[in-house]
Design an enzyme around this catalytic site. Structure first.
Site, PDB file in Angstrom:
ATOM      1  N   HIS A 222       0.842  -1.194   0.000  1.00  0.00           N
ATOM      2  CA  HIS A 222       0.000   0.000   0.000  1.00  0.00           C
ATOM      3  C   HIS A 222       0.882   1.251   0.000  1.00  0.00           C
ATOM      4  O   HIS A 222       2.096   1.183   0.135  1.00  0.00           O
ATOM      5  CB  HIS A 222      -0.999   0.009   1.169  1.00  0.00           C
ATOM      6  CG  HIS A 222      -0.481   0.546   2.461  1.00  0.00           C
ATOM      7  ND1 HIS A 222      -1.221   1.362   3.275  1.00  0.00           N
ATOM      8  CD2 HIS A 222       0.711   0.371   3.093  1.00  0.00           C
ATOM      9  CE1 HIS A 222      -0.520   1.655   4.353  1.00  0.00           C
ATOM     10  NE2 HIS A 222       0.642   1.077   4.279  1.00  0.00           N
TER      11      HIS A 222
ATOM     12  N   CYS B  61       5.612   6.994   4.289  1.00  0.00           N
ATOM     13  CA  CYS B  61       4.498   6.138   3.863  1.00  0.00           C
ATOM     14  C   CYS B  61       3.935   6.614   2.533  1.00  0.00           C
ATOM     15  O   CYS B  61       3.105   5.936   1.928  1.00  0.00           O
ATOM     16  CB  CYS B  61       3.387   6.121   4.909  1.00  0.00           C
ATOM     17  SG  CYS B  61       3.947   5.487   6.498  1.00  0.00           S
TER      18      CYS B  61
ATOM     19  N   HIS C 117       5.002   0.493  -0.224  1.00  0.00           N
ATOM     20  CA  HIS C 117       5.720  -0.469   0.620  1.00  0.00           C
ATOM     21  C   HIS C 117       4.694  -1.540   0.972  1.00  0.00           C
ATOM     22  O   HIS C 117       3.751  -1.744   0.215  1.00  0.00           O
ATOM     23  CB  HIS C 117       6.285   0.256   1.852  1.00  0.00           C
ATOM     24  CG  HIS C 117       5.273   0.978   2.644  1.00  0.00           C
ATOM     25  ND1 HIS C 117       4.717   2.189   2.246  1.00  0.00           N
ATOM     26  CD2 HIS C 117       4.637   0.659   3.800  1.00  0.00           C
ATOM     27  CE1 HIS C 117       3.830   2.586   3.123  1.00  0.00           C
ATOM     28  NE2 HIS C 117       3.755   1.663   4.086  1.00  0.00           N
TER      29      HIS C 117
ATOM     30  N   HIS D 225       3.001  -4.629   4.124  1.00  0.00           N
ATOM     31  CA  HIS D 225       2.904  -5.139   5.486  1.00  0.00           C
ATOM     32  C   HIS D 225       2.386  -6.579   5.502  1.00  0.00           C
ATOM     33  O   HIS D 225       1.715  -7.015   4.570  1.00  0.00           O
ATOM     34  CB  HIS D 225       1.938  -4.280   6.314  1.00  0.00           C
ATOM     35  CG  HIS D 225       2.330  -2.850   6.441  1.00  0.00           C
ATOM     36  ND1 HIS D 225       3.484  -2.453   7.067  1.00  0.00           N
ATOM     37  CD2 HIS D 225       1.728  -1.708   6.016  1.00  0.00           C
ATOM     38  CE1 HIS D 225       3.572  -1.128   7.028  1.00  0.00           C
ATOM     39  NE2 HIS D 225       2.531  -0.659   6.393  1.00  0.00           N
TER      40      HIS D 225
ATOM     41  N   ASP E 288      -5.080 -10.474  -0.007  1.00  0.00           N
ATOM     42  CA  ASP E 288      -3.776 -11.130   0.124  1.00  0.00           C
ATOM     43  C   ASP E 288      -2.980 -11.062  -1.171  1.00  0.00           C
ATOM     44  O   ASP E 288      -3.479 -11.384  -2.246  1.00  0.00           O
ATOM     45  CB  ASP E 288      -3.965 -12.597   0.528  1.00  0.00           C
ATOM     46  CG  ASP E 288      -2.648 -13.232   0.934  1.00  0.00           C
ATOM     47  OD1 ASP E 288      -1.770 -12.508   1.451  1.00  0.00           O
ATOM     48  OD2 ASP E 288      -2.487 -14.448   0.742  1.00  0.00           O
ATOM     49  N   HIS E 289      -1.720 -10.641  -1.045  1.00  0.00           N
ATOM     50  CA  HIS E 289      -0.817 -10.528  -2.189  1.00  0.00           C
ATOM     51  C   HIS E 289      -1.355  -9.566  -3.237  1.00  0.00           C
ATOM     52  O   HIS E 289      -1.223  -9.797  -4.440  1.00  0.00           O
ATOM     53  CB  HIS E 289      -0.501 -11.908  -2.780  1.00  0.00           C
ATOM     54  CG  HIS E 289       0.470 -12.660  -1.910  1.00  0.00           C
ATOM     55  ND1 HIS E 289       0.089 -13.244  -0.735  1.00  0.00           N
ATOM     56  CD2 HIS E 289       1.799 -12.900  -2.030  1.00  0.00           C
ATOM     57  CE1 HIS E 289       1.129 -13.814  -0.162  1.00  0.00           C
ATOM     58  NE2 HIS E 289       2.184 -13.616  -0.913  1.00  0.00           N
TER      59      HIS E 289
ATOM     60  N   GLU F  98      -1.146  -3.722  11.828  1.00  0.00           N
ATOM     61  CA  GLU F  98      -0.462  -3.310  10.603  1.00  0.00           C
ATOM     62  C   GLU F  98       1.039  -3.548  10.722  1.00  0.00           C
ATOM     63  O   GLU F  98       1.684  -4.048   9.802  1.00  0.00           O
ATOM     64  CB  GLU F  98      -0.751  -1.828  10.347  1.00  0.00           C
ATOM     65  CG  GLU F  98      -0.261  -1.333   9.008  1.00  0.00           C
ATOM     66  CD  GLU F  98      -0.395   0.180   8.872  1.00  0.00           C
ATOM     67  OE1 GLU F  98      -1.009   0.628   7.914  1.00  0.00           O
ATOM     68  OE2 GLU F  98       0.149   0.912   9.738  1.00  0.00           O
TER      69      GLU F  98
END
Lengths: 134, 134, 134, 134, 134, 134
Positions: free
Chosen positions: C16, C35, C41, C43, C78-79, C122
């Site tokens: 994100h 950010c 980047h 998480h 996811d991913h 997070e």
């Protein structure tokens, strides 16, 4: 030669009881204490499988590793009573015997030299590790 | 000779995508599955740097270690897309390549023989470790 | 009335970037710092779903819960790059917006009053929690 | 020869202050920073004791190990100021000195070759490990 | 009204000793046991600060929160002896008093109604939580 | 009125099997899946007991709490088969029933209003919480 190692974490929940037919009930109690309670108890076992890996073509195929460990270890032990496992009926289900058994099951399933070590966390404070001959 | 080792924990959050230009789109998908999704995903990476230490004059200077790791590793990778890193553009950003790169970056920054091993936790269940030549 | 609550843990890894088109590049940087880095980047997100449960017939069906959360949340995020999610393109992908979105996705999928709260971890040091109207 | 290792986790809470009489107050501050604050600070120390074990008769007696570690390590250091410990008064209470001292205390208490390594977690991000001569 | 809460994790390492001048030495020992040992001991304290947040303009500014907590809590208590803190000299340094003090320090520093609760982890097995009047 | 809460962590290792005599074998399997396996499995249960506390005279006596929980909960369930517990033989040993039973055992042992809530961690991903009437 320098090597990269990858460790993957797996889990199974199982019942067990520390007990050996080679000892009398009193000797079993002396040796194993409350772990010898007749109806058994259980744990959330964590299994750490460490394999040698590399870069590019030498990387370990983790999908294949997952498949092997899930099929041979997790499906076999998860939600079972370890004392009823064929390989453990003649043995006490100590962490030592469990970690060694997991090594012996996994070793022939992986390429020569791939398996590096196996770890088993039995409780928050108890960890067993084994690296057999390669 | 017996040695004391100290391990310090660092972190960075980064995006990455497993992909190599040497494979077709279909082959990339077969090799990397959802880790090959076009827009990438990301992780909270943990980096464990282990150095040899000693007592008195032989102790490793941890302030100096922190300074090196923060400057050379954390500032470089934190809140970045790893696939855009100059050292990784030609490589797939696997845990194997990342842990090896961190070793290679840190080794010349520390005194001869000081760096003992580097570990990278990519997800809860995936750990990579490397100890290169010293 | 006293109630039993059950919390189940799920995970997804995603990329994100904190950014809003309503601000200039400089304002985005001021608001979100690193950010806001252009390539994003990522998480290892942990999602904690808490439902009301009970004994006997009133127990929550956790298989059904797993099915709903995996299908509606894990498979969706996811991913992936969260900034590309249809529900988030017009929003900044802050933890606040993500935890609220997960609540809103799950609520209509569960029986009336079943969903109690949603938590999102997070990073190691950042936790978001939301309990909407029931 | 392949060996099984067992690691047991112990804890103690203690105060300490990094300081050596061989340095001036200014040099102490330069060397140790806030860890040199006059009234000391403290930690929740975790001690990981790893012993060689085996199957059957070769298994390590963990009750005996617990007894030794509790009596010689936990009772000695728990809820104490480490700087006042007789073995540490002439030394700086660094993690390096503490892990080495624990090895030296435990080694003669266990059978020849039984002690494999000792680890000390001082803070979330600091881990010390030592394996002396056997 | 539904609200989003954000919890941020902070840490400080400090020495302390449970003791009150209102009791005799024997009574102090009876009340506090080994926590009353004369030279004190210490802990790795974790502080969990939970604030109300929202989306868009209503989001809590976490940079500002970090600045406040670091300046008012971490810098004040980290690497100190809590018994020497001006606000605690007349009080026993129990977890209850510490968590309440942290609430009272932080509350006036944040906007009206922003602080939701404060948690303090003293040891692995001990957690204190407080939410004062708003 | 604002209150301080203290949470203490306890543990027990136990075997159990999800099964009810009110269902046929097939219905048991449908309801509980592998948790219904005939010989049972087990877990490392964590019990989190939260009590109201205060400052000075109003602080909860944690030694007394430890004594109660160890005697009434840990000694009763640790290293046992939960299905054989008198209070659970007529019930399925779900997390819901276990957390409720622990509340009911502890409540009369503590002063009026002292018990605030009880939590049970069954596996890494499963957490049960109950706060009964006070």
């Amino acid at each position: 030669m320098s090597q990269i190692h990858v460790t993957r974490r797996y889990r199974f929940c199982a019942a067990h009881r520390l007990h050996t037919d080679q000892l009398s009930p009193e000797e079993n109690w002396t040796a194993f204490g409350k772990c010898n309670n007749p109806n058994g108890h259980g744990h959330n076992y964590v299994v750490l499988v460490t394999v040698t890996s590399g870069v590019g073509q030498d990387a370990c195929n983790l999908d294949r590793l997952d498949q092997v460990v899930c099929e041979k270890i997790v499906e076999r032990f998860d939600h079972q009573d370890l004392n009823g496992d064929p390989a453990l009926t003649a043995l006490t289900t100590t962490g030592e015997n469990i970690v060694k058994l997991i090594w012996e099951i996994l070793k022939p399933e992986l390429s020569q030299g791939r398996l590096h070590k196996v770890g088993v966390i039995e409780t928050r404070d108890n960890y067993f590790e084994y690296a057999g001959a390669n």
